[in-house]
Design a protein around this motif. Structure first.
Motif, PDB file in Angstrom:
ATOM      1  N   HIS A  29      37.304   4.959 -27.582  1.00 29.26           N
ATOM      2  CA  HIS A  29      37.684   6.173 -28.317  1.00 29.26           C
ATOM      3  C   HIS A  29      36.597   6.590 -29.306  1.00 29.26           C
ATOM      4  O   HIS A  29      36.279   7.779 -29.412  1.00 29.26           O
TER       5      HIS A  29
ATOM      6  N   ARG B 252      33.753   8.206 -27.372  1.00 28.00           N
ATOM      7  CA  ARG B 252      34.105   9.524 -26.821  1.00 28.00           C
ATOM      8  C   ARG B 252      34.121  10.599 -27.902  1.00 28.00           C
ATOM      9  O   ARG B 252      33.675  11.714 -27.694  1.00 28.00           O
ATOM     10  N   HIS B 253      34.671  10.226 -29.098  1.00 29.40           N
ATOM     11  CA  HIS B 253      34.900  11.255 -30.122  1.00 29.40           C
ATOM     12  C   HIS B 253      33.722  11.409 -31.081  1.00 29.40           C
ATOM     13  O   HIS B 253      33.508  12.487 -31.622  1.00 29.40           O
ATOM     14  N   PHE B 254      32.977  10.312 -31.318  1.00 29.38           N
ATOM     15  CA  PHE B 254      31.857  10.378 -32.274  1.00 29.38           C
ATOM     16  C   PHE B 254      30.620   9.723 -31.641  1.00 29.38           C
ATOM     17  O   PHE B 254      30.134   8.694 -32.153  1.00 29.38           O
TER      18      PHE B 254
END
Ligand code: NAD
Length: 285
Positions: free
Chosen positions: A262, A265-267
Motif C-alpha cells: 500500500h 502504491r500510494h506514495f
C-alpha cells in the motif's frame, strides 16, 4: 440465467485446487513442497519437479504417507528451456492429458551486494532461474491449459517484486518480472476459464536463505525476519490455493507485505526514499 452462470462458475473455480492434476516446480523444499503436500491433501495428483531429484523424491515420499493424493518426482532445471519443454511432455504423459494446475515456484535467493558489485554471472544465474524459469513454464504450459479451457497457473513472485529493497537488485528485478508476466497472463486469459494467481510473500522460513547466493550479514538478517514473519510455508501454500480457488490474482499473505504494497502504491517516491534510508542503516557485510 445470470444466477445459473454464477453457480456454474463457482462450481468450476471451487474444483480448481481440489483433485488437481498439478505440476509444481521447486517441489523439493519449502513453499514448493508445502504446495505439493497441500494439493495431495486436497486429493490431487502432483508432479513434483526439482533440480534436486532426491529432494523431489522426498516430497513424494511424504505425499505417500497422506491418506489422499499421489505424487511422482521428476528432475528438472527450470532455467533450461528444453528441460521445461520436456516437463510439459512428462506432465501430459503422467496425467494422460493437460495438467489442471501449474505452479511455477522454483526460485533462488540472491542478495547483499549493491548494483555494480553483483557481477553478471550472478545476474544471469538469478534471472535464469527466477525469471526465465517462470517465463518458460508459462510459455510451455499456457497453450495446454488454454486449449483445455480450464485450470490455473500460480506464479511465485515475492514482495521483493514491488518492495525495491536495497542490495537485492537481481532478486527484485526477477520477481518484478514474474509479477508483470502474471498480470499480463491474467489479462490475456480473462474469460478463457484459466485463472492466474501471483504469490508475493515477504519472509518465510525455508532453505532459500542458506541455499542461495546471499552474503552472510544479509542471510542472518533474512533468517531473523523469517522467524518474525509468523507464516509458515504450509500456511502460505494453503492460503494461496484458497485465493486461487476464489479467482484472486494477487496473494500478499503477510501484514508487512501488505503495508509495503500500500505504501509503494500510494506514495511511490516517498517510499523509495524511505527504503534508501533503511538500507543505509542496515549492517554491511
Ligand atoms: N522463503 C521466502 O522467504 C520467500 C519469500 C518470497 C518468495 N519466495 C519464493 O518462493 C519460491 C520457493 O522458495 P522457498 O522459499 O521455498 O525456497 P527453498 O530453497 O526452500 O526451495 C526452493 C526449491 O527450488 C529448487 N530449485 C532451485 N533451483 C532450481 C532450478 N533451477 N530448477 C528447479 N528447481 C530449482 C531447490 O532445489 C529447492 O527445492 C521461490 O521462488 C522464492 O523466490 C520465498
Amino acid at each position: 440465467m445470470f444466477g445459473l452462470e454464477r453457480v456454474l462458475r463457482a462450481l468450476r473455480t471451487e474444483r480448481r485446487t481440489a483433485h488437481a492434476k498439478a505440476v509444481v516446480t521447486g517441489a523439493g523444499s519449502g513453499i514448493g513442497r508445502a504446495f505439493a503436500l497441500e494439493l495431495a491433501r486436497r486429493g490431487g495428483d502432483v508432479l513434483c519437479a526439482d533440480i534436486d531429484a532426491d529432494r523431489a523424491a522426498e516430497t513424494v515420499a511424504l505425499i505417500e504417507q497422506l491418506p489422499t493424493g499421489s505424487g511422482h518426482s521428476v528432475q528438472c532445471d527450470v532455467s533450461d528451456r528444453g528441460a521445461v519443454a520436456l516437463l510439459a511432455e512428462q506432465a501430459q504423459e503422467f496425467f494422460g492429458g493437460a495438467p489442471t494446475l501449474v505452479i511455477n515456484n522454483a526460485g533462488v535467493g540472491i542478495g547483499g551486494k549493491p548494483v555494480g558489485d553483483i557481477g553478471f554471472e550472478d545476474w544471469d544465474w538469478a534471472l535464469g532461474i527466477n525469471l526465465w524459469g517462470v517465463v518458460y513454464g508459462c510459455e510451455v504450459f499456457t497453450p495446454l491449459l488454454r486449449d483445455a479451457g480450464r485450470g490455473g497457473i500460480i506464479n511465485v513472485a515475492s514482495a521483493a517484486g514491488f518492495a525495491a529493497a536495497p542490495s537485492m537488485a537481481a532478486y527484485n528485478v526477477s520477481k518484478a518480472g514474474v509479477m508483470s508476466l502474471s498480470e499480463t497472463l491474467a489479462a490475456e486469459l480473462n474469460g478463457s476459464g484459466v485463472a492466474v494467481t501471483v504469490l508475493c510473500p515477504t519472509f518465510v522460513k525455508t532453505n532459500v536463505f542458506t541455499d542461495g547466493r546471499i552474503t552472510p550479514g544479509s542471510m542472518n538478517l533474512s533468517q531473523q525476519l523469517a522467524r518474525w514473519s509468523g507464516l509458515s510455508a504450509e500456511n502460505v501454500a494453503a492460503r494461496t490455493l484458497d485465493a486461487h480457488d476464489s479467482g484472486r490474482l494477487y496473494v500478499v499473505p503477510q501484514i508487512d507485505a501488505s503495508v509495503i504494497w500500500h505504501l509503494k502504491r500510494h506514495f511511490p517516491a516517498l517510499y523509495v526514499r524511505g527504503a534508501g534510508l533503511v538500507g543505509r542503516l542496515l549492517p554491511k557485510d
